[in-house]
Design a protein around this motif. Sequence first.
Motif: not given
Length: 373
Positions: A326-355
């Motif tokens: 509530a009240g979040g900008s929604g830019l935090g994870l997008a910026l994480v994706a950009k920085v990791v992408g600038d490193h030549g890496g990837i970021v992903e979400f694992d939905s197979s775990v608890v939490g």
Amino acid sequence: MALPNPFSGTKRKKTEVDALAVLNALPDPLIVIDDDGYICLTNPAGEEFFGLSSKKLLRMSVNEIVPFDSPLLGLVEQVRTTGDYVSEYSVDLGTPKTGIKNVNLQVSQLYGTSNVMVQIGERTIAAKMDRQLTHRGAARSVTAMAVMLAHEVKNPLSGIRGSAQLLEMNASDADRALTRLICDETDRICALVDRMEAFSDDRPIDRDAVNIHEVLEHVRRVAEAGFGRNIVFREQYDPSLPFVYGNRDQLVQVLLNLIKNAVEAAPDDGGEIILSTAYRHGIRLAIPGAQEKVQLPLEVGVQDNGPGIPEEILPHIFDPFVTTKAGGSGLGLALVAKVVGDHGGIVEFDSSVVGSKVLIRLPVYNFIKTDLE
């Protein structure tokens, strides 16, 4: 004129192929189910997928390894009834030991028998890597917007804030509360635009050998001293992990962002965060425009024991302006994706775990190649 065939007239020696060796070499999990619903054959990939040895699997029925309402059971029954070959894509297959995994299923009846063969194609890595390229594009799509906002929005906001401060000097107490509200809101919008400006920074980053465990320990200490003081942190590290090829300060910022998100998602009572590292062989990503595939064997995970991410926003969780707060900008994870992408890496979400669990895959620092560049 055709050239003479040096092998003409030579009798080709028949090559013997061990069918069991071929089965064991298959990278995809495979099981064969008999008339009574028991597993009568599997391969090493099947053992790994179900988290059970072949000795145990061959004593179990398929109902014991998947829930009673699993789509796999319906597909097996369909093949038994019709004798047709069935393929089902993007199926959530749950097992008691491994949780839910998103897979492709291919089910067919073995020729001349009533046994049914099930081939399971794990699509998590490939599908998430494909989505990661989309996340990178989505992060870059706000670059032009950020540049435009910096010029078209911040300049007028400075004038609005200055005018509000002038009015505040001669305002009544009631009006002063309104002028203070104007100043606070302009500051908030300026801060949002400043965060968006980070997307427009496309300069090459300064990278070197980074010990990711030192970065994780630094971030954990920062969290324990502040916003995560009531959280229990657990480490599951691979101590033999080689150096990451990255920028230490940017990796600190990425992990601080992820851990702060995890702290906010974890319950107030009994909140727990698991920080993990691992070396995954064979993870390579084909980047558009690159001649060679990039190897991404280093895996860093941040997992909380909160309620998880709603399924409907999972495909877009790393897109700008997508948030569950509530009240979040929604830019935090997008910026994480950009920085990791600038490193030549990837970021992903694992939905197979608890939490919730976020995985970052990064390249290894190559001492010889990097030092010669």
